[in-house]
Motif scaffolding. Sequence first.
Motif, PDB file in Angstrom:
ATOM      1  N   MET A   1       0.842  -1.201   0.000  1.00 14.41           N
ATOM      2  CA  MET A   1       0.000   0.000   0.000  1.00 14.41           C
ATOM      3  C   MET A   1       0.877   1.251   0.000  1.00 14.41           C
ATOM      4  O   MET A   1       1.797   1.388   0.816  1.00 14.41           O
ATOM      5  N   GLN A   2       0.605   2.165  -0.905  1.00 12.37           N
ATOM      6  CA  GLN A   2       1.404   3.373  -1.035  1.00 12.37           C
ATOM      7  C   GLN A   2       1.108   4.342   0.105  1.00 12.37           C
ATOM      8  O   GLN A   2      -0.045   4.580   0.460  1.00 12.37           O
ATOM      9  N   LYS A   3       2.169   4.909   0.668  1.00  9.20           N
ATOM     10  CA  LYS A   3       2.013   5.843   1.769  1.00  9.20           C
ATOM     11  C   LYS A   3       1.542   7.200   1.260  1.00  9.20           C
ATOM     12  O   LYS A   3       1.892   7.616   0.159  1.00  9.20           O
ATOM     13  N   GLN A   4       0.737   7.881   2.093  1.00 13.44           N
ATOM     14  CA  GLN A   4       0.321   9.237   1.760  1.00 13.44           C
ATOM     15  C   GLN A   4       1.524  10.167   1.777  1.00 13.44           C
ATOM     16  O   GLN A   4       2.415  10.059   2.632  1.00 13.44           O
ATOM     17  N   LEU A   5       1.534  11.102   0.840  1.00 17.35           N
ATOM     18  CA  LEU A   5       2.627  12.067   0.732  1.00 17.35           C
ATOM     19  C   LEU A   5       2.273  13.310   1.540  1.00 17.35           C
ATOM     20  O   LEU A   5       1.252  13.951   1.297  1.00 17.35           O
ATOM     21  N   ILE A   6       3.112  13.645   2.527  1.00 14.12           N
ATOM     22  CA  ILE A   6       2.836  14.805   3.369  1.00 14.12           C
ATOM     23  C   ILE A   6       4.070  15.699   3.435  1.00 14.12           C
ATOM     24  O   ILE A   6       5.206  15.265   3.219  1.00 14.12           O
ATOM     25  N   ALA A  50       1.996  24.488  -1.044  1.00 16.88           N
ATOM     26  CA  ALA A  50       0.555  24.494  -1.310  1.00 16.88           C
ATOM     27  C   ALA A  50       0.243  24.050  -2.738  1.00 16.88           C
ATOM     28  O   ALA A  50      -0.813  23.459  -2.998  1.00 16.88           O
ATOM     29  N   ASP A  51       1.152  24.328  -3.667  1.00 21.20           N
ATOM     30  CA  ASP A  51       0.927  23.978  -5.074  1.00 21.20           C
ATOM     31  C   ASP A  51       1.338  22.541  -5.398  1.00 21.20           C
ATOM     32  O   ASP A  51       1.056  22.060  -6.506  1.00 21.20           O
ATOM     33  N   ALA A  52       2.013  21.857  -4.462  1.00 20.61           N
ATOM     34  CA  ALA A  52       2.639  20.574  -4.776  1.00 20.61           C
ATOM     35  C   ALA A  52       1.693  19.379  -4.682  1.00 20.61           C
ATOM     36  O   ALA A  52       2.077  18.268  -5.040  1.00 20.61           O
ATOM     37  N   GLY A  53       0.495  19.580  -4.159  1.00 23.54           N
ATOM     38  CA  GLY A  53      -0.462  18.483  -4.108  1.00 23.54           C
ATOM     39  C   GLY A  53      -0.299  17.537  -2.937  1.00 23.54           C
ATOM     40  O   GLY A  53      -0.704  16.367  -3.008  1.00 23.54           O
ATOM     41  N   TYR A  54       0.283  17.997  -1.827  1.00 23.19           N
ATOM     42  CA  TYR A  54       0.405  17.151  -0.637  1.00 23.19           C
ATOM     43  C   TYR A  54      -0.978  16.868  -0.048  1.00 23.19           C
ATOM     44  O   TYR A  54      -1.872  17.707  -0.106  1.00 23.19           O
ATOM     45  N   GLU A  55      -1.116  15.712   0.562  1.00 27.29           N
ATOM     46  CA  GLU A  55      -2.391  15.336   1.175  1.00 27.29           C
ATOM     47  C   GLU A  55      -2.546  15.921   2.577  1.00 27.29           C
ATOM     48  O   GLU A  55      -3.649  15.971   3.113  1.00 27.29           O
ATOM     49  N   LEU A  56      -1.415  16.346   3.151  1.00 27.51           N
ATOM     50  CA  LEU A  56      -1.432  16.854   4.519  1.00 27.51           C
ATOM     51  C   LEU A  56      -0.176  17.690   4.721  1.00 27.51           C
ATOM     52  O   LEU A  56       0.878  17.386   4.155  1.00 27.51           O
TER      53      LEU A  56
END
Length: 387
Positions: A1-6, A50-56
């Motif tokens: 499972m791929q980890k969320q990018l923060i 803010a522009d990079a598309g991070y989930e958190l």
Amino acid sequence: MQKQLIAFVDHPAHQKTGSADFFVELLEERFDVHRYFLEPDPRALMQEIADAGYELVVCWQTEFCAPYFLLRGLRVVCIPMFDGVEGVPDWYWLPMRQAHFVNFSETLHNRHRRLGIDSLYVKYYGAKEPDPDLAEFEDLHALFWQRRPEEGLDYRFVRKLLGGVANSIHIHNAPDFSSAADWEPDPTCSVSHFDKDGSAYRDALRKANIFVCPRRTEGIGHTLLEAMSRGMCVIANDRPTANEYIVDGYNGLLIDYDRPPRGSDFVLDRAAAEELGRNARESFCQGRSEWPERTKKILFFVSTAPHPDVSPREAGLTNAYFNICRFANRNFDRYLHLLLRLHNRGLRGQEASTIRLREEIGWFARRLPGLRFGLRVVRALRKRAIA
């Protein structure tokens, strides 16, 4: 499972101290973490994140960035430190109300809860296992890290406090903001200085059994906990976060650093110091045994940070807030002044779905002085008619 990018947005001083490393390592168990250190003018980096598309976005001691990220629709977790924000007004926190807060100070946690902020209080006991090299108490040997000598917390402060108690006093002369050469102790104290691997401080710590906390307030208090882990007798200012770990007379001593006891007013013998150190060690070991469960709560709390629900009024202030952030590191008082003006224009961090009609009318009325005057005239005429 791929980890969320923060994104992990950190204070630049921590590049040297590594104070937040443990939290980054904890987050990496569940997330793919990109770490950033703020620059004096943080705006370019804030916009890039803010522009990079991070989930958190996690703001470690950089909570002033949170309102911008929230206004941009990003989920946010804030980790402030008590020593950095103890004097800020309540309205400083209001634009951040839709973020999750992890607090290592119970005092700060309770303040946030009163303001309607979703906060998790965690008493920190991470990073290291209990130190196997326990302090010995044949004689009393004190250690003081001279971090804030310009605030009066220098070798003279410790000598007045412990001159009649300790057999020796060692000063680790490594100020946070000034030159060590300007604060060199006199020959009555032994001295060590900053080195890149920290060995000078660790050597001094191993030779001491009394630890005097170096600052009036702490964020987490890593050095205090390290001393407790060794079973040292800890002396600290009676302020957070030290007084959230130390119970005066049980596992350490709490004093008023602004009015410290002197000479015969301060009594501490070898047997009492050893008992305080032993209880400090037990307190640390108990807290350390509970730390793994606390980390699970942290990870769950971080992962459940909500998506912000921003009203059109607040969204319209995004650029205005972004612009005042250039003062947050350079002129914090000016930043607060401009933030208050935005607060009066409607930047209050409330969820759009919960804003009441009465509050909307209030905001509208405050922005139209003529309307306020008209309402006062209507009330006056109504009273006169009734009379």
